[in-house]
Design an enzyme around this catalytic site. Structure first.
Site, PDB file in Angstrom:
ATOM      1  N   GLU A 158      26.984  40.696  38.313  1.00  0.00           N
ATOM      2  CA  GLU A 158      27.848  40.482  39.239  1.00  0.00           C
ATOM      3  C   GLU A 158      27.600  39.564  40.250  1.00  0.00           C
ATOM      4  O   GLU A 158      26.861  39.927  41.303  1.00  0.00           O
ATOM      5  CB  GLU A 158      28.444  41.871  39.982  1.00  0.00           C
ATOM      6  N   CYS A 176      32.987  39.175  47.776  1.00  0.00           N
ATOM      7  CA  CYS A 176      32.826  38.241  46.449  1.00  0.00           C
ATOM      8  C   CYS A 176      34.150  37.710  46.001  1.00  0.00           C
ATOM      9  O   CYS A 176      34.276  36.680  45.494  1.00  0.00           O
ATOM     10  CB  CYS A 176      32.101  38.882  45.704  1.00  0.00           C
TER      11      CYS A 176
HETATM   12  P1  NAD Z   1      21.127  38.204  47.399  1.00  0.00           P
HETATM   13  O1  NAD Z   1      21.106  37.528  46.034  1.00  0.00           O
HETATM   14  O2  NAD Z   1      20.475  37.418  48.446  1.00  0.00           O
HETATM   15  O3  NAD Z   1      20.553  39.702  47.116  1.00  0.00           O
HETATM   16  C1  NAD Z   1      21.023  40.657  46.522  1.00  0.00           C
HETATM   17  C2  NAD Z   1      20.161  41.639  46.255  1.00  0.00           C
HETATM   18  O4  NAD Z   1      19.017  41.099  45.327  1.00  0.00           O
HETATM   19  C3  NAD Z   1      19.338  42.322  47.542  1.00  0.00           C
HETATM   20  O5  NAD Z   1      19.051  43.568  47.150  1.00  0.00           O
HETATM   21  C4  NAD Z   1      18.171  41.560  47.372  1.00  0.00           C
HETATM   22  O6  NAD Z   1      17.018  42.351  48.063  1.00  0.00           O
HETATM   23  C5  NAD Z   1      17.737  41.442  46.034  1.00  0.00           C
HETATM   24  N1  NAD Z   1      16.819  40.388  45.692  1.00  0.00           N
HETATM   25  C6  NAD Z   1      16.631  39.156  46.189  1.00  0.00           C
HETATM   26  N2  NAD Z   1      15.546  38.400  45.831  1.00  0.00           N
HETATM   27  C7  NAD Z   1      15.362  39.174  44.720  1.00  0.00           C
HETATM   28  C8  NAD Z   1      14.497  39.045  43.413  1.00  0.00           C
HETATM   29  N3  NAD Z   1      13.711  37.832  43.548  1.00  0.00           N
HETATM   30  N4  NAD Z   1      14.346  39.841  42.388  1.00  0.00           N
HETATM   31  C9  NAD Z   1      15.045  40.742  42.467  1.00  0.00           C
HETATM   32  N5  NAD Z   1      15.806  41.191  43.674  1.00  0.00           N
HETATM   33  C10 NAD Z   1      16.005  40.180  44.550  1.00  0.00           C
HETATM   34  O7  NAD Z   1      22.915  38.465  47.566  1.00  0.00           O
HETATM   35  P2  NAD Z   1      23.433  38.736  49.008  1.00  0.00           P
HETATM   36  O8  NAD Z   1      23.294  37.620  50.052  1.00  0.00           O
HETATM   37  O9  NAD Z   1      22.899  40.073  49.154  1.00  0.00           O
HETATM   38  O10 NAD Z   1      24.782  38.929  48.655  1.00  0.00           O
HETATM   39  C11 NAD Z   1      25.693  37.785  48.549  1.00  0.00           C
HETATM   40  C12 NAD Z   1      26.204  37.202  47.191  1.00  0.00           C
HETATM   41  O11 NAD Z   1      26.498  38.213  46.364  1.00  0.00           O
HETATM   42  C13 NAD Z   1      27.359  36.254  47.258  1.00  0.00           C
HETATM   43  O12 NAD Z   1      26.979  35.369  46.463  1.00  0.00           O
HETATM   44  C14 NAD Z   1      28.344  37.057  46.629  1.00  0.00           C
HETATM   45  O13 NAD Z   1      29.593  36.637  46.116  1.00  0.00           O
HETATM   46  C15 NAD Z   1      27.380  37.990  45.582  1.00  0.00           C
HETATM   47  N6  NAD Z   1      28.475  39.191  45.601  1.00  0.00           N
HETATM   48  C16 NAD Z   1      28.974  39.642  44.196  1.00  0.00           C
HETATM   49  C17 NAD Z   1      29.520  40.642  44.134  1.00  0.00           C
HETATM   50  C18 NAD Z   1      30.330  41.078  42.625  1.00  0.00           C
HETATM   51  O14 NAD Z   1      30.745  42.239  42.484  1.00  0.00           O
HETATM   52  N7  NAD Z   1      30.440  40.003  41.938  1.00  0.00           N
HETATM   53  C19 NAD Z   1      29.842  41.622  44.934  1.00  0.00           C
HETATM   54  C20 NAD Z   1      29.192  41.442  46.110  1.00  0.00           C
HETATM   55  C21 NAD Z   1      28.670  39.993  46.496  1.00  0.00           C
END
Ligand code: NAD
Length: 491
Positions: A222, A256
């Site tokens: 997502e 998002c």
């Molecule tokens: P992010 O990708 O920085 O982090 C998300 C999660 O991934 C966190 O729990 C983080 O600890 C983990 N993570 C980070 N690096 C990782 C790795 N190398 N391996 C595994 N896990 C890792 O995202 P964010 O800044 O927390 O959220 C913002 C983004 O999320 C935006 O792009 C937004 O559009 C998207 N988003 C999408 C939806 C959806 O339903 N499509 C919903 C909410 C947010």
């Protein structure tokens, strides 16, 4: 927040223990009954209702400012509504789905049944720490799975509360919350889950999918991106502009499915700006100083948003702040909503997902050109189209591809418990919510039960019988359809 160099051995060992315990428990209970699944979902609902105020406090702690009604509406009521819908539907979803057989298969029967996959992981972003952890948990538990959730390191108060709530409600071999930093996150993605849900940015999504690929773990991604709102000619009015700006104000744009940028007919550009300013003036004149304005999650994120605006300013773009005297407050991390009017296509606000209170307003000369500009970018998570002319609306919907869409409003495609939610292309793959979510976290096992009077043995060598049947059918001057009906429509 732990540093990326901290080993986090204890957190990783605890994750591995929980995973092994869940695998073991699943092996002993592979098909929880309807009643058991319902009990689990009801326990989850009780957990959310009982902790409502603490959830609000944890969000306020992590975001600095977080409106309590928004917490109640989205993180608590949204989850409860979703759970209630699943409770209503689950019996039907669990029932085997009968499939047609062929006359040549005699009295055989066939059906598809949704089997629990096993142990499912869920990596959660910071923006909706409960909605995106407990929400998908409903689908995962409904499908009969066991679940481990990993919250974001940016929401430590929410992560600690979720861990405590879940531990008080479920045994760790059914639901568990793994809390830690980047090393834990990497170990989490590398765990051999039976299914892995990741919600977050496309950049990290790539890394998660690569780690999952080593185990051939199926993933639901997502992701984010730039969701456009297209106002068709004649549709720039107070109500539609209020819908766009109001959506942007939810979580101050950190959503998002928020509107990332707006496409507006060129003759109506000034009207859009005027309606936006009037809306803010009438409805929330002190928005960024009020408790209705969610804080930006961290100073790093606040600075990124300020840099996006500075980049537009440096290029002499027209920036309209929708609030008199609205300024960025680094103390509370609150920021007013700004329009970037008629931005150059190479500005950062037009290149990156904004994820904050900045709205580029892009004029267009005809709808086909606006649609072409959407299609020139990555496929968005959500697409919003405003207008009264059904033919124009239909044409926009038919000629674009996005994860979801909404007409004359924004973001609501993500809020319906009955409708699968997810992205396409760079905005993700797979769905949760609704029957699509139940199926996503299930193995759709097709099952064939042999009956009497079939022709199955024509498939076994020696092929003397098969040769005779095929010869008889294909030598007839029949249509391909008639030939296909005469032999088993198998294989
Ligand atoms: P992010 O990708 O920085 O982090 C998300 C999660 O991934 C966190 O729990 C983080 O600890 C983990 N993570 C980070 N690096 C990782 C790795 N190398 N391996 C595994 N896990 C890792 O995202 P964010 O800044 O927390 O959220 C913002 C983004 O999320 C935006 O792009 C937004 O559009 C998207 N988003 C999408 C939806 C959806 O339903 N499509 C919903 C909410 C947010």
């Amino acid at each position: 927040m732990s540093s990326p160099h901290e080993p986090e051995d204890a957190a990783i060992a605890a994750l591995q223990d929980a995973f092994a315990a869940q695998r073991h428990a699943f092996a002993a209970d592979r098909h929880p009954t309807l009643a058991e699944r319902r009990r689990r979902i009801e326990a989850l609902m009780g957990m959310m209702a009982a902790n409502r105020e603490r959830i609000g406090a944890a969000l306020s702690s992590d975001f600095g400012v977080h409106p309590v009604p928004a917490t109640d509406l989205i993180e608590v009521l949204g989850v409860l509504t979703r759970a209630r819908y699943v409770l209503e539907q689950l019996e039907g979803w669990m029932a085997p789905s009968a499939r047609h057989t062929e006359p040549s298969l005699g009295s055989a029967r066939a059906y598809v049944v949704s089997q629990p996959k096993g142990v499912v992981g869920n990596i959660v972003p910071w923006n909706f720490p409960f909605d995106l952890s407990v929400g998908p948990m409903i689908d995962m538990l409904a499908a009969g799975n066991r679940v481990i959730v990993k919250p974001s390191e940016y929401t430590p108060a929410c992560a600690a509360l979720l861990q405590e709530m879940v531990a008080a409600t479920f045994p760790a071999d059914l639901v568990h919350v793994a809390v830690g930093g980047l090393n834990l996150a990497r170990a989490f993605a590398a765990t051999p889950w039976d299914h892995l849900l990741y919600t977050g940015s496309p950049e990290v999504g790539r890394q998660v999918m690569a780690a999952a690929a080593r185990n051939l773990t199926p993933v639901t991604l997502e992701l984010g991106g730039k969701c456009p709102a297209l106002l068709t000619p004649g549709s720039v009015n107070a109500a539609n502009v209020a819908s766009v700006i109001g959506t942007k104000a939810v979580k101050n744009g950190q959503m998002c499915v928020s509107v990332d940028y707006c496409l507006v007919p060129r003759p109506e550009l000034e009207s859009f700006v005027d309606h936006a300013a009037a809306f803010m003036q009438e409805v929330a004149p002190d928005y960024s100083r009020s408790d209705d304005c969610t804080g930006i999650i961290s100073l790093r994120h606040l600075d990124r948003l300020s840099d996006l605006l500075q980049d537009a300013r440096d290029r002499q773009s027209r920036i309209v702040t929708l609030e008199r005297d609205g300024v960025v407050d680094r103390q509370t991390r609150r920021m007013p909503i700004s329009l970037v009017v008629d931005p150059a296509p190479d500005l950062r606000v037009m290149q990156e997902e904004i994820f904050g209170p900045i709205l580029p307003v892009v004029p267009y000369d005809d709808v086909d050109e606006a649609v072409a500009s959407i299609n020139a970018g990555e496929r968005p998570l959500g697409l919003y189209v405003f207008g009264e002319d059904q033919a124009v609306i239909d044409s926009v919907l038919e000629n674009t591809l996005s994860g979801g869409a909404a007409v004359n409003t924004c973001a609501m495609q993500s809020a319906l418990p009955s409708m699968g939610f997810g992205g396409v292309g760079m905005s993700g793959m797979g769905r949760h919510h609704g029957i699509e979510g139940f199926r996503e976290f299930s193995n759709q096992r097709g099952t064939f039960i042999r009956g009497a009077g079939d022709m199955i043995d024509i498939f076994y060598p020696p092929y003397t019988k098969a040769a005779a049947v095929v010869q008889a059918v294909l030598s007839q001057p029949a249509s391909p359809q008639a030939s296909a009906e005469a032999v088993p429509g198998l294989l």
